[in-house]
Design a protein around this motif. Structure first.
Motif, PDB file in Angstrom:
ATOM      1  N   ALA A 221       0.836  -1.206   0.000  1.00 59.14           N
ATOM      2  CA  ALA A 221       0.000   0.000   0.000  1.00 59.14           C
ATOM      3  C   ALA A 221       0.870   1.254   0.000  1.00 59.14           C
ATOM      4  O   ALA A 221       0.628   2.195  -0.769  1.00 59.14           O
ATOM      5  CB  ALA A 221      -0.928   0.002   1.211  1.00 59.14           C
ATOM      6  N   LEU A 222       1.904   1.271   0.836  1.00 58.60           N
ATOM      7  CA  LEU A 222       2.797   2.423   0.896  1.00 58.60           C
ATOM      8  C   LEU A 222       3.518   2.635  -0.434  1.00 58.60           C
ATOM      9  O   LEU A 222       3.773   3.781  -0.844  1.00 58.60           O
ATOM     10  CB  LEU A 222       3.811   2.253   2.024  1.00 58.60           C
ATOM     11  N   THR A 223       3.829   1.529  -1.095  1.00 56.65           N
ATOM     12  CA  THR A 223       4.494   1.630  -2.399  1.00 56.65           C
ATOM     13  C   THR A 223       3.554   2.235  -3.432  1.00 56.65           C
ATOM     14  O   THR A 223       3.954   3.119  -4.215  1.00 56.65           O
ATOM     15  CB  THR A 223       4.977   0.250  -2.866  1.00 56.65           C
ATOM     16  N   GLU A 226       3.364   5.892  -3.034  1.00 59.78           N
ATOM     17  CA  GLU A 226       4.504   6.571  -3.649  1.00 59.78           C
ATOM     18  C   GLU A 226       4.350   6.664  -5.170  1.00 59.78           C
ATOM     19  O   GLU A 226       4.818   7.612  -5.797  1.00 59.78           O
ATOM     20  CB  GLU A 226       5.804   5.839  -3.304  1.00 59.78           C
ATOM     21  N   LEU A 227       3.692   5.658  -5.747  1.00 63.14           N
ATOM     22  CA  LEU A 227       3.486   5.639  -7.202  1.00 63.14           C
ATOM     23  C   LEU A 227       2.248   6.433  -7.620  1.00 63.14           C
ATOM     24  O   LEU A 227       1.901   6.450  -8.800  1.00 63.14           O
ATOM     25  CB  LEU A 227       3.366   4.191  -7.685  1.00 63.14           C
ATOM     26  N   ASP A 228       1.594   7.053  -6.640  1.00 60.62           N
ATOM     27  CA  ASP A 228       0.382   7.855  -6.890  1.00 60.62           C
ATOM     28  C   ASP A 228      -0.716   7.018  -7.544  1.00 60.62           C
ATOM     29  O   ASP A 228      -1.303   7.397  -8.562  1.00 60.62           O
ATOM     30  CB  ASP A 228       0.711   9.074  -7.752  1.00 60.62           C
ATOM     31  N   LYS A 229      -0.978   5.875  -6.909  1.00 59.05           N
ATOM     32  CA  LYS A 229      -2.051   4.997  -7.368  1.00 59.05           C
ATOM     33  C   LYS A 229      -3.024   4.802  -6.213  1.00 59.05           C
ATOM     34  O   LYS A 229      -2.999   3.765  -5.528  1.00 59.05           O
ATOM     35  CB  LYS A 229      -1.487   3.667  -7.857  1.00 59.05           C
ATOM     36  N   PRO A 230      -3.888   5.786  -5.936  1.00 62.30           N
ATOM     37  CA  PRO A 230      -4.745   5.765  -4.746  1.00 62.30           C
ATOM     38  C   PRO A 230      -5.696   4.592  -4.678  1.00 62.30           C
ATOM     39  O   PRO A 230      -5.963   4.081  -3.587  1.00 62.30           O
ATOM     40  CB  PRO A 230      -5.495   7.099  -4.835  1.00 62.30           C
ATOM     41  N   ALA A 231      -6.220   4.154  -5.802  1.00 60.51           N
ATOM     42  CA  ALA A 231      -7.166   3.038  -5.780  1.00 60.51           C
ATOM     43  C   ALA A 231      -6.485   1.759  -5.284  1.00 60.51           C
ATOM     44  O   ALA A 231      -7.038   1.020  -4.454  1.00 60.51           O
ATOM     45  CB  ALA A 231      -7.757   2.822  -7.172  1.00 60.51           C
ATOM     46  N   LYS A 234      -5.658   2.059  -1.490  1.00 58.62           N
ATOM     47  CA  LYS A 234      -6.812   1.801  -0.635  1.00 58.62           C
ATOM     48  C   LYS A 234      -7.197   0.324  -0.641  1.00 58.62           C
ATOM     49  O   LYS A 234      -7.572  -0.240   0.396  1.00 58.62           O
ATOM     50  CB  LYS A 234      -7.992   2.663  -1.082  1.00 58.62           C
ATOM     51  N   SER A 235      -7.088  -0.302  -1.799  1.00 58.03           N
ATOM     52  CA  SER A 235      -7.417  -1.722  -1.904  1.00 58.03           C
ATOM     53  C   SER A 235      -6.515  -2.560  -1.001  1.00 58.03           C
ATOM     54  O   SER A 235      -6.982  -3.482  -0.315  1.00 58.03           O
ATOM     55  CB  SER A 235      -7.286  -2.183  -3.352  1.00 58.03           C
ATOM     56  N   CYS A 236      -5.230  -2.243  -1.007  1.00 55.66           N
ATOM     57  CA  CYS A 236      -4.290  -2.970  -0.150  1.00 55.66           C
ATOM     58  C   CYS A 236      -4.588  -2.732   1.322  1.00 55.66           C
ATOM     59  O   CYS A 236      -4.580  -3.672   2.134  1.00 55.66           O
ATOM     60  CB  CYS A 236      -2.858  -2.552  -0.464  1.00 55.66           C
ATOM     61  N   LEU A 237      -4.858  -1.479   1.668  1.00 56.24           N
ATOM     62  CA  LEU A 237      -5.135  -1.166   3.075  1.00 56.24           C
ATOM     63  C   LEU A 237      -6.358  -1.900   3.597  1.00 56.24           C
ATOM     64  O   LEU A 237      -6.415  -2.296   4.764  1.00 56.24           O
ATOM     65  CB  LEU A 237      -5.326   0.341   3.255  1.00 56.24           C
ATOM     66  N   GLU A 238      -7.356  -2.079   2.743  1.00 54.22           N
ATOM     67  CA  GLU A 238      -8.561  -2.798   3.145  1.00 54.22           C
ATOM     68  C   GLU A 238      -8.247  -4.240   3.532  1.00 54.22           C
ATOM     69  O   GLU A 238      -8.911  -4.830   4.387  1.00 54.22           O
ATOM     70  CB  GLU A 238      -9.585  -2.778   2.012  1.00 54.22           C
ATOM     71  N   LYS A 239      -7.207  -4.801   2.915  1.00 56.62           N
ATOM     72  CA  LYS A 239      -6.825  -6.196   3.200  1.00 56.62           C
ATOM     73  C   LYS A 239      -5.989  -6.310   4.463  1.00 56.62           C
ATOM     74  O   LYS A 239      -6.014  -7.345   5.136  1.00 56.62           O
ATOM     75  CB  LYS A 239      -6.029  -6.769   2.027  1.00 56.62           C
ATOM     76  N   ASN A 268      -3.573   3.989  11.988  1.00 59.25           N
ATOM     77  CA  ASN A 268      -3.091   5.334  11.663  1.00 59.25           C
ATOM     78  C   ASN A 268      -3.086   5.571  10.158  1.00 59.25           C
ATOM     79  O   ASN A 268      -3.426   6.659   9.696  1.00 59.25           O
ATOM     80  CB  ASN A 268      -1.689   5.552  12.232  1.00 59.25           C
ATOM     81  N   GLU A 269      -2.746   4.542   9.408  1.00 62.37           N
ATOM     82  CA  GLU A 269      -2.725   4.678   7.951  1.00 62.37           C
ATOM     83  C   GLU A 269      -4.148   4.782   7.403  1.00 62.37           C
ATOM     84  O   GLU A 269      -4.407   5.541   6.470  1.00 62.37           O
ATOM     85  CB  GLU A 269      -2.000   3.476   7.334  1.00 62.37           C
ATOM     86  N   LEU A 270      -5.062   4.044   8.013  1.00 64.60           N
ATOM     87  CA  LEU A 270      -6.447   4.068   7.560  1.00 64.60           C
ATOM     88  C   LEU A 270      -7.105   5.447   7.800  1.00 64.60           C
ATOM     89  O   LEU A 270      -8.037   5.833   7.103  1.00 64.60           O
ATOM     90  CB  LEU A 270      -7.258   2.984   8.267  1.00 64.60           C
ATOM     91  N   LYS A 271      -6.605   6.172   8.799  1.00 60.43           N
ATOM     92  CA  LYS A 271      -7.164   7.481   9.123  1.00 60.43           C
ATOM     93  C   LYS A 271      -6.760   8.568   8.128  1.00 60.43           C
ATOM     94  O   LYS A 271      -7.361   9.626   8.065  1.00 60.43           O
ATOM     95  CB  LYS A 271      -6.731   7.900  10.526  1.00 60.43           C
ATOM     96  N   LYS A 272      -5.708   8.294   7.375  1.00 58.63           N
ATOM     97  CA  LYS A 272      -5.211   9.311   6.444  1.00 58.63           C
ATOM     98  C   LYS A 272      -6.194   9.546   5.297  1.00 58.63           C
ATOM     99  O   LYS A 272      -6.829   8.603   4.807  1.00 58.63           O
ATOM    100  CB  LYS A 272      -3.849   8.895   5.878  1.00 58.63           C
ATOM    101  N   ASP A 273      -6.282  10.750   4.891  1.00 58.27           N
ATOM    102  CA  ASP A 273      -7.184  11.116   3.794  1.00 58.27           C
ATOM    103  C   ASP A 273      -6.358  11.237   2.523  1.00 58.27           C
ATOM    104  O   ASP A 273      -5.950  12.322   2.114  1.00 58.27           O
ATOM    105  CB  ASP A 273      -7.897  12.432   4.114  1.00 58.27           C
ATOM    106  N   TYR A 274      -6.078  10.083   1.913  1.00 56.90           N
ATOM    107  CA  TYR A 274      -5.261  10.083   0.706  1.00 56.90           C
ATOM    108  C   TYR A 274      -6.172   9.864  -0.502  1.00 56.90           C
ATOM    109  O   TYR A 274      -6.885   8.876  -0.581  1.00 56.90           O
ATOM    110  CB  TYR A 274      -4.210   8.981   0.770  1.00 56.90           C
ATOM    111  N   LYS A 275      -6.140  10.775  -1.418  1.00 54.80           N
ATOM    112  CA  LYS A 275      -7.017  10.695  -2.585  1.00 54.80           C
ATOM    113  C   LYS A 275      -6.174  10.593  -3.863  1.00 54.80           C
ATOM    114  O   LYS A 275      -5.097  11.145  -3.965  1.00 54.80           O
ATOM    115  CB  LYS A 275      -7.905  11.938  -2.665  1.00 54.80           C
TER     116      LYS A 275
END
Length: 275
Positions: A221-223, A226-231, A234-239, A268-275
């Protein structure tokens, strides 16, 4: 894909430190070690913390002060109890009398318990210089010792050296179809830390295919972030949280593995508002 992530108990006698064959000493004419070995075998059935266990090994050492096995066996209880000073004195004796047999073990303990990364590197590299065969696995079976060495280089902020070592060992492991349970994860994190994002994604995907764990999806998810692929981020974070709650995460009963994450990190990562 097979994994060398054996669920073995760390300190009792394993295949790495099996009880010595006393008859071999007798065969080669070393009667002193034969007698010391026979005495040491009397520890069978005694608890490692008991007076009887330690006394038998003391008697073995009295017979032959160069019998490395007795020093190693004595050291176990001190490491378990947290008396690291006494453990170090004993394991150093074992290494002095049988470096090929004990350098890998001491190096691993330096890494796992003491975070003595430079000392661990020194022991593992010394062992490698002494033998003409594969130096083998860590005491708990999780890592090849070269992977552990690579992680030590990472810990002292030599990431490129760590990548070189771990890449080389993973390639050898792949040839044997025997990759470690966390090998790809650690390499992927190193790629992430050195901004090799596409390589990181490729390596995390290999980890997913072979042993999916929460840490892997977290760093993936963090990677993607960095690659600016928000979808995909978020998909990784959900897992991640689901895997973590299911218990599919890094685990070691004695210490916290490198690159391990915690529920707090996920939340903490889930709380971030990354779009």
């Amino acid at each position: 894909m097979k994994y060398f992530n054996l669920l073995i108990v760390l300190f009792p006698f394993s295949s790495v430190f099996a009880q010595p064959n006393c008859e071999a000493y007798k065969y080669y004419g070393d009667t002193l070690k034969y007698e010391a070995c026979k005495k040491a075998m009397e520890i069978k059935g005694h608890y490692q913390f008991s007076k009887e266990y330690q006394t038998v090994l003391d008697q073995s050492i009295e017979i032959d002060p160069t019998f490395d096995y007795a020093y190693w066996a004595k050291s176990i209880a001190y490491l378990k109890s947290g008396d690291f000073v006494t453990w170090k004195k004993l394991i150093d004796k074992a290494v002095a009398y049988n470096p090929k047999g004990h350098l890998g073990y001491r190096g691993w303990c330096r890494y796992q318990f003491f975070r003595d990364y430079k000392g661990a590197i020194k022991d593992i590299e010394k062992l490698d210089s002494l033998v003409g065969y594969d130096i083998g696995q860590s005491q708990n079976g999780t890592y090849h010792l070269n992977i552990a060495k690579g992680l030590c280089y990472k810990a002292i902020e030599k990431q490129e050296k760590a990548i070189e070592i771990i890449e080389k060992q993973i390639k050898l492991n792949e040839e044997e179809d025997f990759v470690g349970a966390y090998d790809y994860l650690h390499l992927g994190v190193l790629y992430l830390e050195t901004k090799k994002f596409e390589k990181a994604v490729e390596t995390f995907n290999k980890q997913s295919q072979n042993n999916e764990i929460a840490e892997n999806q977290y760093y993936l998810a963090l990677t993607y972030q960095e690659l600016d692929k928000p979808a995909k981020y978020k998909s990784c974070l959900e897992k991640v949280k689901e895997l973590y709650i299911q218990g599919r995460k890094m685990y070691d009963p004695y210490s916290n593995p490198m690159d391990k994450i915690y529920l707090e990190n996920i939340e903490n990562e889930l709380k971030k508002d990354y779009k």
